[in-house]
Design an enzyme around this catalytic site. Sequence first.
Site, short mmCIF file in Angstrom:
data_model
loop_
_atom_site.label_atom_id
_atom_site.label_comp_id
_atom_site.label_asym_id
_atom_site.label_seq_id
_atom_site.Cartn_x
_atom_site.Cartn_y
_atom_site.Cartn_z
CG HIS A 187 40.79 32.71 14.85
ND1 HIS A 187 40.93 31.43 14.41
CD2 HIS A 187 39.53 32.81 15.31
CE1 HIS A 187 39.80 30.76 14.62
NE2 HIS A 187 38.94 31.59 15.16
CD GLU A 429 16.88 33.07 3.04
OE1 GLU A 429 17.91 33.74 3.11
OE2 GLU A 429 16.81 31.92 3.51
CB CYS A 500 18.26 38.33 10.21
SG CYS A 500 17.75 37.15 8.96
#
Length: 549
Positions: A187, A429, A500
Amino acid sequence: MLVLTGKPVSDGIGIGPLALFRRAEVSTEVRPVEDREAELVRFREARDEAAGQLQALHARALETVGEEDAAIFEIHQMMLEDDEYTEGVETRIRDGLNAEAAVERTAQELSAIFRDMDDEYMRGRAADVTDVSRRVEQILCGVSPMDASAYDKVVLAADDLAAEEVMHLDTKKILGVVLSAGSASSHTAILIRNLGIPAVFGVGESITGRLEGQMTAVDGGSGEVILNPDTATLAEMQEKQGRFQQGREELDRVRGQESVTLDGQKVRICANAGHLSLLSGVLSNDAEGIGLFRSEFIYLESDDYPTEEEQFSIYKNVLEAMPDKRVIIRTLDIGADKKADYFELEPEENPALGMRAIRICLTRPELFKTQLRALCRASVYGKLSVMFPMIISVEEVRKAKAMLREVREELLSKGIPVADAIETGIMIETPAAALISGELAREVDFFSIGTNDLTQYTLAIDRRQTNLDAFFDAHHPAVLRLIEMTVRNAHEAGIWVGICGELGADLSLTETFLRMGVDELSVAAANILPLRAKVRSLNLQASEKRNAD
Ligand code: PEP
Ligand code: MG
């Protein structure tokens, strides 16, 4: 001149004198405890006080950095209340440790578990455990939080920084950040990136007090930190800083523009997101939709199977955040490098080739249906597409779609609304899926090519094994041919196709992908504007003509 290299965490160049970050020391040494019950009370009081401080920090962060970033402090509060954490500390106190040492040892143990996890987001949680524990230790030792007013127009160096320490800094006065440790997905990293401060993490232990005050250039794009640069290097870095600034302004200019080449070929540029906390970045970087929402984080963050209600509220949130834009939620892709204990998956010799993703969902229909029900219920709040991962056969697609249909009808029969149309797609994939993409295209509305796994399975190279990096050629002709074949088969069947995987953001391949006719590129939010600028700079017809001449 001294050049250090670390992880590039927040792009940009910061130049200024180095200041070492100083925090009040706490002592977590083991010392004898007379009364274990009293020690438990000491810990609980300190924990409650820490929770109160975090609540106040959350309120402050809401005003300064907004809801998404402020959520960090709520997560920290939740960590403090987490059973595993509390029990870890309390058991140690019952065994005779003093509270400070018990907190420190529990933090070390839990953060080591997080650091060993394969999922990048979960690895980032190691820093959260350390931050929360430091706060409790400070309270136990009667030490007050930092005074940050001393830092003015400096490059700040520290071993690590807690998200709340970043909140205490006057970010306008911090020209750059260099950390000896630190995770790019913590974070702290997310906050620093969102605040736009150039930062490099993980430079090692080389920054010491004797370097304080030295002129320092931080290159958050390359991961280089140059201390005491010579005149020529300093001038070079200043020039780079100017170019970066100019580049930022250019990127700002493509915000709100179409993703279209100079000769009129359009492509959609969408965002990948693996957590709700990434939504603000998706929005601020002007994504044209979400091309991959990795739903597994919901399972990875949970101690038990997430309920339909919990999932529904998350999917609803995502859809509502993206009004009128397509949001592709990928169904559970757990297994291989993403594990949650409560799944009780059998240990496997080759987990990447084992029980993962759709294989788990099809063998545990109730688990899958819970997710599908949550998705169907959320579908009325936006433009939802559902995507199935790790497909290798037509049969799997038919089974998954049949379950989606079943759940949908069940809900409708109970009067629960579900969107009229939910697009369904699959990830391409595996080499198997690419090779039979002609047949698969007749079963679905779209394909999304997951180049991360497609490369791993085509080249037979474990994507996580860094000692194989030299062999991991994402531009390998075999991978590119499978992509081309998939795009061709999709278009022949009249469906759209996106990419993606990470390769979608590789600017050296943008022209190749557009020439293949890829309809959508879905990339990390920070890559959206550079990719759009690249697309807008291309002229496919002119370069084809140049090549032919
Ligand atoms: C991929 O494999 O390219 C992909 C996008 O999925 P993940 O990285 O989540 O496996
Ligand atoms: Mg994948």
